[in-house]
Structures are given as structure tokens and as C-alpha cells.
Design a protein around this motif. Structure first.
Motif, PDB file in Angstrom:
ATOM      1  N   GLU A 127       0.816  -1.210   0.000  1.00  0.00           N
ATOM      2  CA  GLU A 127       0.000   0.000   0.000  1.00  0.00           C
ATOM      3  C   GLU A 127       0.846   1.254   0.000  1.00  0.00           C
ATOM      4  O   GLU A 127       0.538   2.240  -0.674  1.00  0.00           O
ATOM      5  CB  GLU A 127      -0.852   0.055   1.272  1.00  0.00           C
ATOM      6  CG  GLU A 127      -1.942  -0.962   1.330  1.00  0.00           C
ATOM      7  CD  GLU A 127      -2.437  -1.086   2.759  1.00  0.00           C
ATOM      8  OE1 GLU A 127      -2.567  -0.041   3.422  1.00  0.00           O
ATOM      9  OE2 GLU A 127      -2.655  -2.214   3.207  1.00  0.00           O
TER      10      GLU A 127
ATOM     11  N   VAL B 147       2.232   1.846  -3.352  1.00  0.00           N
ATOM     12  CA  VAL B 147       1.206   2.371  -4.248  1.00  0.00           C
ATOM     13  C   VAL B 147       0.911   3.835  -3.944  1.00  0.00           C
ATOM     14  O   VAL B 147       0.784   4.666  -4.847  1.00  0.00           O
ATOM     15  CB  VAL B 147      -0.076   1.507  -4.156  1.00  0.00           C
ATOM     16  CG1 VAL B 147      -1.237   2.198  -4.843  1.00  0.00           C
ATOM     17  CG2 VAL B 147       0.169   0.143  -4.768  1.00  0.00           C
ATOM     18  N   MET B 148       0.834   4.148  -2.646  1.00  0.00           N
ATOM     19  CA  MET B 148       0.573   5.553  -2.292  1.00  0.00           C
ATOM     20  C   MET B 148       1.680   6.461  -2.808  1.00  0.00           C
ATOM     21  O   MET B 148       1.428   7.557  -3.313  1.00  0.00           O
ATOM     22  CB  MET B 148       0.445   5.704  -0.772  1.00  0.00           C
ATOM     23  CG  MET B 148      -0.925   5.305  -0.252  1.00  0.00           C
ATOM     24  SD  MET B 148      -1.081   5.562   1.514  1.00  0.00           S
ATOM     25  CE  MET B 148      -1.110   7.341   1.622  1.00  0.00           C
ATOM     26  N   LYS B 149       2.912   5.993  -2.685  1.00  0.00           N
ATOM     27  CA  LYS B 149       4.018   6.811  -3.187  1.00  0.00           C
ATOM     28  C   LYS B 149       3.938   6.946  -4.698  1.00  0.00           C
ATOM     29  O   LYS B 149       4.162   8.020  -5.257  1.00  0.00           O
ATOM     30  CB  LYS B 149       5.359   6.203  -2.772  1.00  0.00           C
ATOM     31  CG  LYS B 149       5.690   6.510  -1.333  1.00  0.00           C
ATOM     32  CD  LYS B 149       7.157   6.400  -1.060  1.00  0.00           C
ATOM     33  CE  LYS B 149       7.539   4.963  -0.844  1.00  0.00           C
ATOM     34  NZ  LYS B 149       8.911   4.856  -0.310  1.00  0.00           N
ATOM     35  N   ALA B 150       3.591   5.834  -5.373  1.00  0.00           N
ATOM     36  CA  ALA B 150       3.478   5.883  -6.829  1.00  0.00           C
ATOM     37  C   ALA B 150       2.393   6.871  -7.242  1.00  0.00           C
ATOM     38  O   ALA B 150       2.561   7.644  -8.186  1.00  0.00           O
ATOM     39  CB  ALA B 150       3.173   4.492  -7.368  1.00  0.00           C
ATOM     40  N   ILE B 151       1.297   6.872  -6.509  1.00  0.00           N
ATOM     41  CA  ILE B 151       0.193   7.786  -6.813  1.00  0.00           C
ATOM     42  C   ILE B 151       0.632   9.241  -6.690  1.00  0.00           C
ATOM     43  O   ILE B 151       0.050  10.121  -7.320  1.00  0.00           O
ATOM     44  CB  ILE B 151      -0.990   7.507  -5.852  1.00  0.00           C
ATOM     45  CG1 ILE B 151      -1.703   6.232  -6.265  1.00  0.00           C
ATOM     46  CG2 ILE B 151      -1.955   8.664  -5.811  1.00  0.00           C
ATOM     47  CD1 ILE B 151      -2.812   5.851  -5.311  1.00  0.00           C
ATOM     48  N   GLY B 152       1.668   9.476  -5.882  1.00  0.00           N
ATOM     49  CA  GLY B 152       2.173  10.840  -5.782  1.00  0.00           C
ATOM     50  C   GLY B 152       2.237  11.389  -4.374  1.00  0.00           C
ATOM     51  O   GLY B 152       2.487  12.581  -4.182  1.00  0.00           O
ATOM     52  N   PHE B 153       2.019  10.527  -3.365  1.00  0.00           N
ATOM     53  CA  PHE B 153       2.178  11.019  -1.998  1.00  0.00           C
ATOM     54  C   PHE B 153       3.653  11.264  -1.719  1.00  0.00           C
ATOM     55  O   PHE B 153       4.466  10.358  -1.907  1.00  0.00           O
ATOM     56  CB  PHE B 153       1.605  10.011  -0.994  1.00  0.00           C
ATOM     57  CG  PHE B 153       0.112  10.058  -0.916  1.00  0.00           C
ATOM     58  CD1 PHE B 153      -0.517  10.875   0.019  1.00  0.00           C
ATOM     59  CD2 PHE B 153      -0.669   9.324  -1.788  1.00  0.00           C
ATOM     60  CE1 PHE B 153      -1.897  10.943   0.084  1.00  0.00           C
ATOM     61  CE2 PHE B 153      -2.050   9.389  -1.729  1.00  0.00           C
ATOM     62  CZ  PHE B 153      -2.660  10.208  -0.793  1.00  0.00           C
ATOM     63  N   PRO B 154       3.997  12.460  -1.323  1.00  0.00           N
ATOM     64  CA  PRO B 154       5.410  12.752  -1.081  1.00  0.00           C
ATOM     65  C   PRO B 154       5.917  12.026   0.162  1.00  0.00           C
ATOM     66  O   PRO B 154       5.141  11.622   1.021  1.00  0.00           O
ATOM     67  CB  PRO B 154       5.453  14.266  -0.902  1.00  0.00           C
ATOM     68  CG  PRO B 154       4.074  14.665  -0.534  1.00  0.00           C
ATOM     69  CD  PRO B 154       3.150  13.645  -1.106  1.00  0.00           C
ATOM     70  N   ARG B 155       7.246  11.909   0.222  1.00  0.00           N
ATOM     71  CA  ARG B 155       7.855  11.146   1.314  1.00  0.00           C
ATOM     72  C   ARG B 155       7.473  11.694   2.677  1.00  0.00           C
ATOM     73  O   ARG B 155       7.236  10.961   3.620  1.00  0.00           O
ATOM     74  CB  ARG B 155       9.379  11.160   1.159  1.00  0.00           C
ATOM     75  CG  ARG B 155       9.847  10.296   0.023  1.00  0.00           C
ATOM     76  CD  ARG B 155      11.282  10.579  -0.326  1.00  0.00           C
ATOM     77  NE  ARG B 155      11.424  11.972  -0.790  1.00  0.00           N
ATOM     78  CZ  ARG B 155      12.557  12.488  -1.241  1.00  0.00           C
ATOM     79  NH1 ARG B 155      13.639  11.758  -1.271  1.00  0.00           N
ATOM     80  NH2 ARG B 155      12.602  13.733  -1.650  1.00  0.00           N
ATOM     81  N   ARG B 156       7.405  13.049   2.758  1.00  0.00           N
ATOM     82  CA  ARG B 156       7.130  13.617   4.085  1.00  0.00           C
ATOM     83  C   ARG B 156       5.730  13.269   4.575  1.00  0.00           C
ATOM     84  O   ARG B 156       5.502  13.108   5.774  1.00  0.00           O
ATOM     85  CB  ARG B 156       7.375  15.121   4.082  1.00  0.00           C
ATOM     86  CG  ARG B 156       6.364  15.934   3.335  1.00  0.00           C
ATOM     87  CD  ARG B 156       6.849  17.356   3.085  1.00  0.00           C
ATOM     88  NE  ARG B 156       6.684  17.704   1.686  1.00  0.00           N
ATOM     89  CZ  ARG B 156       5.506  18.025   1.147  1.00  0.00           C
ATOM     90  NH1 ARG B 156       4.431  18.049   1.892  1.00  0.00           N
ATOM     91  NH2 ARG B 156       5.408  18.313  -0.126  1.00  0.00           N
ATOM     92  N   VAL B 157       4.792  13.102   3.636  1.00  0.00           N
ATOM     93  CA  VAL B 157       3.429  12.725   4.048  1.00  0.00           C
ATOM     94  C   VAL B 157       3.404  11.275   4.517  1.00  0.00           C
ATOM     95  O   VAL B 157       2.798  10.942   5.535  1.00  0.00           O
ATOM     96  CB  VAL B 157       2.426  12.937   2.894  1.00  0.00           C
ATOM     97  CG1 VAL B 157       1.066  12.347   3.257  1.00  0.00           C
ATOM     98  CG2 VAL B 157       2.290  14.422   2.585  1.00  0.00           C
TER      99      VAL B 157
ATOM    100  N   VAL C 224      10.309   4.367  -5.022  1.00  0.00           N
ATOM    101  CA  VAL C 224       9.049   3.738  -5.378  1.00  0.00           C
ATOM    102  C   VAL C 224       9.284   2.444  -6.144  1.00  0.00           C
ATOM    103  O   VAL C 224       8.680   1.407  -5.849  1.00  0.00           O
ATOM    104  CB  VAL C 224       8.195   4.694  -6.238  1.00  0.00           C
ATOM    105  CG1 VAL C 224       6.810   4.118  -6.416  1.00  0.00           C
ATOM    106  CG2 VAL C 224       8.134   6.059  -5.594  1.00  0.00           C
ATOM    107  N   VAL C 225      10.171   2.498  -7.149  1.00  0.00           N
ATOM    108  CA  VAL C 225      10.422   1.284  -7.941  1.00  0.00           C
ATOM    109  C   VAL C 225      10.913   0.167  -7.074  1.00  0.00           C
ATOM    110  O   VAL C 225      10.501  -0.984  -7.240  1.00  0.00           O
ATOM    111  CB  VAL C 225      11.549   1.487  -8.999  1.00  0.00           C
ATOM    112  CG1 VAL C 225      11.099   0.972 -10.348  1.00  0.00           C
ATOM    113  CG2 VAL C 225      12.091   2.873  -9.012  1.00  0.00           C
TER     114      VAL C 225
END
Ligand code: ATP
Ligand code: MG
Lengths: 388, 262
Positions: A286, A289-299, A380-381
Motif C-alpha cells: 500500500e 502504491v501511495m508513493k506511486a500515486i504521488g504522496f510525497p515522502r514527508r506525508v 518507489v520502484v
């Protein structure tokens, strides 16, 4: 704030695990809170018994024998002595009673406050006591018994000295059980000289206050040493003296308590960190996937850490409440039984509460930070490749 | 004649290579691949396992960076963006769908779909409204408050598609979206993706093993051992896939086209 819902839902993802981790942190907080009350509690217990850093010196032959007044000055010079005051038994009887119904002593007005700073006497009354030659300070018990008021004049007939003295009450020892009647030594001294006798050259008892309870023992030894081979050898005693030894070992105990507290906390950090990293690993997919979707690392980092912090705050509050409940119960039990009395001294103070809450927050954050950071940092990869 | 903008390729991949270091070895996942994809197209990346399909998809969607070469999407060179800018770019321009649905199990369908909108400034009510709209597009308006474990595989994948379109991205990228589904569900998903292209003008890139996909896409790129097949090799690969799908009869209009352009 918009992530609150996500954090909240994630927190309860695995209810059992959350409850167990929270429980571990909570118990650690309870334990640490109780441990932290101990040094203060023991201190209070000791103060109950031995608030007295005081000791008494009297003639070795018995308390009816006196010591030369000059000996008081020598005692004041002993290392660790904060103040010393000489008492002389007056043996005064009040009016028609004809016999001594309360202990009355001639004392040094300028010394008495320094030796008994814990006695509830108003400072301005102590000042009056020094100002008025005929002033007297009287315990509340005696005041009540005779219905005396401050400013009232009373006369005592001595059964020991050939004088009757007229006193003006200038102060009160505000404790219902205080039986004392103190008056100015000078007053008796002059009254005796007026009768053509020698002045009051003696001290019946010397009360000494030590600067530090740990020095009480050594002061007693030195004082008795000083009087050896004089015409009036002395004997010093205090029922509290054995506590001074106790004080020394208390320091070691406090150190041990702090070490145990630290180890308990560390232990919980490891447990919680292990659980947190398990939780993060379980969610690796998850998170990727969240990171891939575009959630930045700090979030990612922030929400994971917030989850850990939230859990530890809950656990911390629960732990502190439990500790308060436990000490409250101890206190209530102490109220019922005299024997348990001292247990009422173990009080979870606001400072301990703050320490407990900070501890839990610290534990939770420390446990959460490493796995959260790892999860946030991984590319992410890399995460996707490992997961799929 | 098509308008100029439509002929501008949305995606340009220029001499891209991607190598992974694994221990002491280097894995050449992609070698010198160039291709372009026009806006509003539905294309597939096909090829055997390990041929570099996912790697290529990751480069196009800005999840990964090439070892060499350049990726341009709508004129933006992805190499110029740092990690956080790239994340923001993805959030805005790309909708992602994976083989395993990776919905958040603790969130219901609507909250899952609304998830990418957390990265916007929209108010909560607006986020939920858009999530519901997206769920309607994929035909799951009845399931908004269902949790992922109470949904079938096909339904979960449709939720994931709703999540991918909720931000209204130009580009939708799907890695084996039908890989875990039975034939009927797989076709439904392919049909849904095609509708997103036709009705909403989305550009869609799909990695797939599934020969049926050929009927739905405008073009298929074939990869093998990190190389993009071109010319005769590509045609041969297309025919092989059609054969696998049940003999070239079902070939979609305008499928196999020689060269590396769709
Ligand atoms: N993060 C990574 N680290 C190391 N090697 C990787 C990584 N990602 C991919 N590879 C390797 O690169 C090659 C291409 O992988 P890729 O995932 O692109 O293949 P694929 O065509 O998607 O295969 P599949 O159909 O099995 O998904 C493989 O040999 C793979 O092991
Ligand atoms: Mg793949």
C-alpha cells in the motif's frame, strides 16, 4: 489534518496488535510513574518521622542536671550546626492550680526560631518575642485549655526558682497539640539578680538543629566528645538519628530506580519498534502504491509517525490515569489504616504526569521513526519491485 | 485533417536505457528504447516476463528514472524534476493501476477513490463528491461504502480505476490490470479502459500479457529482453499474439502498425 481519517483508520487496522502495543506502553508508563513517585514519597515519609534535623543535648547524669551555659556557645561552633538554643526548666504553676500543668521553659528568644523553623509561629510574633522582655510564646493546646488570647498577661509561680513571673503572651505555636510555654531567658536572669542571686548560668537542655540530616550523627559525637572530662559530661540523642544512615542509602536507591526506569523504557521502545516495523512491512504494498500515486515522502513519514504518536499518547494517558488511580487507592487505604499511613505519601504529582506522558510519546515516536523513515525513503520502484 | 495538437506526441521516449545493479551483476532491463505515443491513444506494452514492460511503464509514469536517455510527457522532461516534484507531477498528471489492487483495506471504496485528492486543496465534501462521480463512471455507485475485502476482484480493480481517474489525469498507466482476473472480468476492465479513451479522451498505456487486450488497444509495443521490437519483428510478434488470442480474426482496427509510433 486531512490525513487524520487515514491515520485513525490505519491505527485500528489490527485491533489486537494495537491494543497489545498500547498496553505495553501503558504498563511501562504506570511502572515508571510509580517508580518516579518513590524518591519523593520516601522523602516525605522520612520527613514525617524525621523532619527533625534536630537533636538534644543534656547532662549525662540525667535531664534534671544542668550544663554550664557557656557550653551552648561551644556547641554552636561545631561543624554542621545551624543553630542551638538553651532551655531551662522554670517549673511554673498557673494561679490556683498550684502545680505544673504544662512545661514552661526559659529560652533564648533570638535563637528559638532558628532551631524550630518548622513550628508554626508567625514571624512577627517571633519578632515581638525578642522585643518584649516579658513576652511568652504559648502552644495552642495551652492557650485553648485556659482560654488565653494574644496580648493577655499571665503569672506563673515557679516551683524551682524563688520567683513569680508576670508574662505577656505575644505569640502562639499554632498546633493543637503544642503544650509548650516559652519565655525569655533574660527575664528570668534579671529577676534572679534582683533577688540578689547569681544570674542564670546554666542550660538545662540544648536543642540543636543540623544543617543536614546526614550530619546529625557526627554532631552528636562531637558534642559529647567536647564535654568529656568536664564537670558536666553530656549525652546527645535523637530518636531520628538512625534515619540519617537511611538517607545515605536512599541516594543509591534513587539511582537504581532511575536506571530501572530507563531500562523499562528502552525495553518498551524495542518492543514497540518491532511491532511498528512489522506493521510497516505488512503495509509495504500500500505504501508503495501511495508513493506511486504521488504522496510525497514527508506525508508518508508523517502519517506513519502520527500513527505511532497517537497510539503512544493514548497509552500514555491511560497509563497516567492508572497510576493516579493506583496511588489514589493507596492513599485511601492509608486513610483507613494507621499502619498503611506512609503509603499516602506516594503521590503522582503533575510533574510525574508530564514525565509519564513525555515518556510514552518519546517511546512511541522513537519506535515509529525508524520504520517510518525507512518506508518513506525507499524509492518507489524499489518498493514496487520488492512487493510485486 | 487532425488538429496539430492531436498529432503532437504526448509521450516521447528518447534512447532510454535502464540498468539495475544487482549484487555484482548489472541487469539490462531496457536497452536504447525510443518510441512515441500520441495523445488520446490506448496502447499496450507486451512481451515475455522480464522483457522490461514494467520498467518502461515506470519510466513513462515518472515512478522511475532512466539510466540513459530522456522521457518527455506533454513537453515536460521528467529528468528535470526532483523526487518531490516528480511525485507532485504524478499526482497531477498520471492515474496508476496495478495488477494487485492495493486498495487501502481500512478505507471504504469512496475513501480509497478519494485518496489521491488528499494531495489537492479540495474540501472534503468536494473530494467525496468527485470520488462518487468516479465510482459512477466505473459502475460502482452502489458500492461506495463497501470495504475492499467485501468486493470481488473485478470490483476492486474497478475501484482502483476510479482512483486512477478521480484526479482527471491526462495519462492512465496500468500494469497488468487484468492479470489477476478471470476472462469475463478481464474483458469488462479492458472495455472500461477503452471507454475512458473514447468518452473522456484519456491516453492509456497498459502493460499486459493478455492476448485479448489486442482487440481493445490502438497499438501494441512488443518488448523482448529489454529491446523494443520494430518492423518485421514487431509484426511477427503481433501475429503471434493474435494467434494466441484465437486466430487473427479479432484484430482490432489499426492494430499492428510498423515502426515505433502509435
Ligand atoms: N527494482 C529492480 N531491481 C533489480 N532488478 C529489477 C528491478 N526491477 C526490474 N528488475 C529486473 O529488470 C528486468 C525487467 O523487469 P520488468 O519488471 O520490467 O519485467 P516485466 O516485463 O514487467 O516482467 P513481468 O511480465 O514478469 O512483470 C527483470 O530482469 C527484472 O528482474
Ligand atoms: Mg511487470
Amino acid at each position: 489534518m486531512k490525513y487524520a481519517h487515514l491515520v485513525w483508520k490505519n491505527l485500528w487496522r489490527n485491533k489486537l496488535r494495537t491494543a497489545m502495543t498500547g498496553g505495553a506502553i501503558m504498563l511501562a508508563v504506570v511502572l515508571v510513574c510509580l517508580l518516579l513517585t518513590m524518591p519523593a514519597g520516601m522523602d516525605a515519609m522520612l520527613n514525617d518521622f524525621a523532619n527533625n534535623t534536630r537533636l538534644t543535648v543534656h547532662n549525662k547524669a540525667g535531664i534534671v542536671y544542668s550544663m554550664p551555659y557557656s557550653f551552648v556557645r561551644k556547641v554552636r561552633q561545631v561543624d554542621g550546626v545551624a543553630a542551638a538554643v538553651a532551655w531551662v526548666w522554670f517549673g511554673g504553676a498557673f494561679e490556683e492550680d498550684g502545680r505544673v500543668t504544662f512545661p514552661n521553659f526559659a529560652v533564648e528568644a533570638e535563637q528559638i526560631g532558628a532551631v524550630f523553623p518548622d513550628y508554626p509561629i508567625k514571624p512577627e510574633q517571633l519578632a515581638d518575642f525578642q522585643r518584649y522582655r516579658d513576652g511568652a510564646i504559648v502552644g495552642r493546646q495551652v492557650m485553648n485549655k485556659y482560654g488565653w488570647k494574644i496580648g493577655e498577661r499571665v503569672t506563673l509561680k515557679s516551683t524551682v526558682w524563688p520567683v513569680d513571673l508576670d508574662f505577656r503572651i505575644v505569640g502562639v505555636i499554632d498546633n493543637d497539640r503544642a503544650p509548650h510555654f516559652w519565655f525569655n531567658r533574660e527575664y528570668l536572669d534579671q529577676a534572679l539578680r534582683e533577688k540578689g542571686r547569681n544570674g542564670l548560668g546554666i542550660a538545662g537542655t540544648i536543642w540543636v538543629r543540623a544543617t543536614d540530616p546526614r550530619q546529625v550523627g557526627s554532631i552528636m559525637r562531637k558534642v559529647d566528645e567536647m564535654s568529656r572530662n568536664s564537670e558536666a559530661e553530656t549525652s546527645s540523642e535523637t530518636e531520628k538519628s538512625f534515619f540519617s544512615n537511611f538517607f545515605g542509602s536512599l541516594q543509591g536507591l534513587v539511582t537504581i530506580i532511575l536506571i530501572v526506569t530507563g531500562l523499562v523504557s528502552l525495553c518498551i521502545v524495542f518492543i514497540a519498534a518491532n511491532t511498528a516495523s512489522m506493521g510497516v512491512r505488512e503495509r509495504a504494498g500500500e505504501i508503495a502504491v501511495m508513493k506511486a500515486i504521488g504522496f510525497p515522502r514527508r506525508v508518508i513519514f508523517g502519517t506513519l509517525l502520527a500513527e505511532a504518536a497517537l497510539l503512544s499518547i493514548f497509552a500514555g494517558v491511560a497509563g497516567v490515569l492508572l497510576a493516579l488511580g493506583l496511588t489514589g487507592a493507596l492513599k485511601a487505604a492509608a486513610g483507613f489504616s494507621e499502619m498503611l499511613g506512609p503509603l499516602g505519601n506516594f503521590i503522582v504529582t503533575p510533574f510525574v504526569v508530564v514525565q509519564g506522558l513525555f515518556l510514552s510519546l518519546f517511546v512511541g515516536m522513537l519506535a515509529g521513526v525508524v520504520p517510518s523513515f525507512g518506508a518513506a525513503r525507499k524509492s518507489v520502484v524499489q518498493s514496487l519491485h520488492e512487493v510485486f | 485533417m487532425e488538429p496539430v495538437a492531436a498529432r503532437e506526441p504526448l509521450i516521447q521516449i528518447l534512447s532510454v536505457s535502464r540498468r539495475y545493479v544487482r549484487g555484482v551483476d548489472e541487469v539490462h532491463a531496457l536497452e536504447n528504447v525510443s518510441l512515441s505515443i500520441a495523445a488520446g491513444r490506448f496502447v499496450a506494452f507486451m512481451g515475455p516476463s522480464g522483457s522490461g514492460k514494467s520498467t518502461l511503464m515506470n519510466l513513462v509514469s515518472g515512478i522511475d528514472r532512466p539510466s540513459e536517455g530522456e522521457v518527455l510527457v506533454a513537453g515536460q522532461s521528467l529528468g528535470e524534476l526532483d523526487e518531490d516534484e516528480l511525485a507532485e507531477w504524478r499526482a497531477r498528471h498520471v492515474g496508476l493501476i496495478f495488477q494487485f489492487f492495493n486498495l487501502i483495506p481500512v478505507l471504504d471504496a469512496r475513501d480509497n477513490v478519494a485518496l489521491p485528492l488528499l494531495l489537492t486543496d479540495l474540501a472534503k465534501s468536494e473530494r467525496l463528491r468527485r470520488a462518487e462521480t468516479a465510482l459512477r463512471v466505473v459502475g460502482l455507485e452502489e458500492r461506495t461504502d463497501h470495504y475492499p475485502r467485501t468486493l470481488s476482484g473485478g470490483e476492486q480493480q474497478r475501484v482502483a480505476i476510479a482512483r486512477a481517474i478521480v484526479t482527471d489525469p491526462d495519462l492512465i498507466v496500468a500494469d497488468e490490470p487484468t492479470g489477476d482476473l478471470d476472462a469475463r472480468n478481464a474483458e469488462a476492465i479492458l472495455e472500461l479502459l477503452r471507454r475512458l479513451k473514447n468518452d473522456f479522451g484519456k491516453t492509456i498505456i497498459m502493460v499486459t500479457h493478455d492476448p485479448r487486450a489486442l482487440r481493445f488497444v490502438d497499438h501494441a509495443f512488443h518488448l523482448d529482453k529489454g529491446l523494443l521490437l520494430e518492423g518485421e519483428d514487431a509484426e511477427r510478434a503481433d501475429r503471434a499474439v493474435q494467434l494466441a488470442a484465437g486466430g487473427g480474426l479479432l484484430s482490432a482496427a489499426g492494430a499492428a502498425r510498423p515502426g515505433g509510433a502509435a
